[in-house]
Enzyme design. Structure first.
Site, PDB file in Angstrom:
ATOM      1  CD  GLU A 131      -2.708   1.344   2.478  1.00  0.00           C
ATOM      2  OE1 GLU A 131      -3.026   2.486   2.867  1.00  0.00           O
ATOM      3  OE2 GLU A 131      -3.057   0.297   3.068  1.00  0.00           O
ATOM      4  CB  CYS A 200      -9.795   1.964   6.369  1.00  0.00           C
ATOM      5  SG  CYS A 200      -9.559   0.296   6.979  1.00  0.00           S
ATOM      6  CB  SER A 228      -2.258  -9.400   7.298  1.00  0.00           C
ATOM      7  OG  SER A 228      -3.321  -8.562   7.697  1.00  0.00           O
TER       8      SER A 228
END
Length: 314
Positions: A131, A200, A228
């Site tokens: 990301e 988020c 992750s």
């Protein structure tokens, strides 16, 4: 033999978020529309179970576009890609589908806007995460400075300290990010931040749920992948909130149940890219070692959903 009692405290929300749901549906819909194989650049989401399930349906995962044959569709992962990737796909005439989470795309647009206004950008995030690579790749090389910690924020020396903006990776620890932002705003009072937090809703909600259960549990188990970011942050949050035995597991078979002997309350959650079936698998495995009672602790309801790309809806 009488099994020892164990209360499993399920954190809610947990598991799949709207961006992950959308990304998986994009791959499945592309296979249904175009037929197998459909190529996917990088893991669509960071979960081996999900990736293997999609492989079985006809998805082929590759590291780079150069591995994608001509004439087949390619999907970009939920983490987002630098602008150079779709540009390269278009140069080859490849049909592509962008599964970037819309909340990551929001950060991409922020980076573009800050650059257009001539602001130097500080990105709060983890070096090397897909990301972060994708977000930094929305603007020319050198336009973004990366900080990973409060110490980095204390040391960073921007060329234009009075013309700065910051953005963040969407899956950070809420508390860690706040500490870094506090340093940046103290050092650079005119720094511009996002109108709405870049971290988020799903990351925030899952961390809040873990904060709610951690102190009342003898151990907290986070189901998720070691690559992750949001799953690893959940482990850190649980430990910080007072649960010393906080661990990350991918699947039930890898759990060392002997290390959990003597506990009476086990908190369980799942990262945003881990499906609920893996939570159920862990609970079923626990029943072989304990007399299990389930308690669910919900901090909020999630109703967000994202639309598929138009080319899959036509």
């Amino acid at each position: 033999m009488t099994l020892p009692p164990l209360t499993i405290v399920l954190a809610s929300p947990r598991g799949f978020c709207a961006g992950v749901d959308r990304a998986i549906l994009i791959v499945e819909a592309a296979i249904a529309k175009y037929g197998a194989p459909v190529y996917v650049r990088h893991e669509i989401v960071h979960n081996r179970f999900v990736v293997d399930s999609l492989k079985a349906k006809g998805a082929v995962f590759v590291d780079e576009l150069s591995e994608v044959p001509d004439g087949v569709p390619v999907v970009f992962s939920a983490h987002g890609v630098p602008k150079s990737v779709p540009t390269a796909a278009e140069a080859r005439g490849l049909s592509y589908l962008d599964a970037t989470c819309p909340l990551v795309t929001k950060v991409h647009r922020e980076a573009e806007a800050h650059h257009a206004f001539g602001r130097q950008i500080i990105m709060i995030g983890h070096k090397g995460h897909p990301e972060v690579i994708g977000t930094m790749g929305q603007v020319p090389e050198g336009a973004v400075m990366l900080v990973e910690s409060a110490a980095d924020a204390e040391a960073v020396q921007p060329a234009h300290p009075d013309h700065l903006a910051y953005i963040t990776q969407t899956t950070l620890s809420v508390d860690d990010a706040a500490a870094i932002v506090a340093v940046l705003t103290r050092r650079f009072p005119s720094i511009v931040g996002p109108k709405k937090d870049d971290i988020c809703y799903a990351t925030t909600n899952r961390q809040n749920a873990v904060k709610t259960i951690a102190a009342r549990c003898d151990a907290v188990m986070v189901i998720g992948a070691p690559n992750s970011s949001n799953s690893k942050r959940l482990v850190e949050v649980a430990a910080r909130e007072g649960c010393a035995k906080s661990l990350l597991v991918q699947r039930a078979p890898e759990i060392d149940w002997a290390s959990l002997a003597g506990i009476s309350r086990l908190g369980i959650t799942a990262g945003a890219s881990a499906p609920e079936v893996l939570v159920e698998e862990v609970i079923d495995a626990a029943r072989a070692h304990f007399a299990v009672t389930i308690e669910e602790v919900k901090v909020t309801d999630e109703t967000i959903a994202f639309k598929l790309p138009q080319q899959l809806l036509d």
